[in-house]
Design an enzyme around this catalytic site. Sequence first.
Site, PDB file in Angstrom:
ATOM      1  N   HIS A   1      -4.942 -32.780 -12.316  1.00  0.00           N
ATOM      2  CA  HIS A   1      -5.249 -32.555 -13.729  1.00  0.00           C
ATOM      3  C   HIS A   1      -6.702 -32.155 -13.939  1.00  0.00           C
ATOM      4  O   HIS A   1      -7.209 -32.209 -15.053  1.00  0.00           O
ATOM      5  CB  HIS A   1      -4.954 -33.821 -14.532  1.00  0.00           C
TER       6      HIS A   1
ATOM      7  N   HIS B   1       3.130 -33.728 -15.761  1.00  0.00           N
ATOM      8  CA  HIS B   1       3.623 -33.917 -14.395  1.00  0.00           C
ATOM      9  C   HIS B   1       4.930 -33.147 -14.218  1.00  0.00           C
ATOM     10  O   HIS B   1       5.643 -33.333 -13.238  1.00  0.00           O
ATOM     11  CB  HIS B   1       3.866 -35.401 -14.100  1.00  0.00           C
TER      12      HIS B   1
END
Length: 611
Positions: free
Chosen positions: A63, A225
């Site tokens: 991320h 995700h």
Amino acid sequence: MAKRFINDRDSVVRDLMHGLSLNSSVVTLLDPESGSHVAVRTSVADGTQPRRVSVVSGGGSGHEPMAAGYVGEGMLTAAVAGEVFSSPSDTSILAMLESVVPCSTGILVIVMNYGGDKLNFGTAVRDLKRSHPRLPVKMMLVEDDVARQDESDRRGLAGTIFVLKVAGAAADEGKSLDEVATIARTAAKSVSTFGVALEPCTIPGHEPDTNRLTSDEIELGMGIHGEPGDKSYRIDRSQAQNFARRLVFEMCSRIDGALCGKDGLTTTCTGLAIMVNNLGSVPQSEMLIVCHAVSEFLYHGNGRVMNGNLHHVRFFSGSFLTSLQMNGVSITCLALPMDNGYMERLLLAETECEAWSKGFALQPPSRRRTIPRFLSSKQADTKKSYGGEQDGTGEASSDSNSKYGLNSRTEKYITVITESLLAKCDYLGSLDRLTGDGDIGDTVRKGCTRVHADLTHGRFTPAAGKPNVLFNMIANSASVSGGSIGALTRIFLEGMASSFQKQIEEGRTPSWRDAFVQGTHDVMEQGGANVGDRTLVDALKPAANVLATRNGTLSQAAHAAQVGCESTKSMAKAKFGRSKHVGSDVLLNQPDPGAVLVCVVMDAIVSAQNS
């Protein structure tokens, strides 16, 4: 396999953290050989950081720049990274927390709302409070995702970055922990985010999911995700005109509706902070198109809160929180409160973090100037003319006579279990990618590899004849992998160790049956799952029930686990983990990966017993 600029899929996090720390004047790493991926301010590392409140965060990698990219003066004091899409282990988190204790008058831990992060950060915070009872520590969750209708199950997204920024700036001003926490919670309650993906992401070392979205489908609300979103849309080619604008208007309308549902925001909002976040691989040209569409909504979308005609707007765009190479964007709106402009000043306060951008004051369309093009003398003349993330034999054994310091039976059980799990990692991963987020295969591989390495290097030798010590040591080794399965494994093994300790203190011969039952109880109590929730408990609890009878054999326990695992194939809804976001059409006829893992372990124990 997807092409990636990596050296090895097992070294991705280590390598990216080294890249992050190249600017050593801002960021310093905890020794990577410690097994933890932790970044701290260089001022903390060299002892020049003044004592004040520390704001820390972390989570799975993939991320970036979240979270380690926001370590520096004006934002985070430290951050910890887990493996790709997997929560850091509680031991790594605790290492991060301990690193800032010497310079802290208090610690605020800000975490995005995901199961593994809540478990591991929660455990680390409790451990820190026990070891430093006089140091005030607070932990808070950010859950700004408004794509899902269930408000009790909202994920943390890019709005987290706004929360980190105002908290970090307030802490560096010298505010108390209570004051910093209040500011952070105010921001968290006033921020909403909605995301969309044209194409999902692919974890390094894995094959791309080519069946997730067709060439003419998009998915609203896809998680960072790759979790399923709110719904998928098929793009009608005949309606491709104004696609970006129509899509952005729908996203902004959902955000505005969520903000209107928050207490008092329609009357207390004095300004807006807007973030257009690139989730990974959206070209800059398309990012600019999306930004323009967001601006159009602000001034022409008739929002009740998200309205540039009613409030001044601070506009941010870039890659603030990504999802590897996901082709998608998220839009975030923070409603600034009536605080005489203080929160906005915190957003604009100076920071060393290059990943942060101050953004700009968005002007209404009527105030965006254009100038006439410059004309050559000939063109002017023309214009003028034309007017432009043990033993299984019955009782714990105490003899120690092998090369690894443990008795041969114990070694055999550890070896057979880890080798059996390693052989199933790819299958577990493929099953988890179908029904969850796909991290369980890599998580199990890392944990088993570490346990096997510690066994072969004799690191379990001090535990010879001490099952309570052994299971605690195995728990420490296995949980380095992080993620939800790492946290649950640690809870189970430490529950067994606790049972062994209690039995020894009571003068009883250590019984692995009692320990197994206690470990199962702890997993259910701390994890919250019950039989029927489509988790590993569906296999673990039936096995524990058999062993609790005293007459039940290991083979019977393994069979009970298998029956429980099979039952998950008919469960259309998962209640825990990221599988709860997966539809029944995917879950039905597929076993729960955690339940499969329990069956592999039980079968391995039976195999080791019979060999």
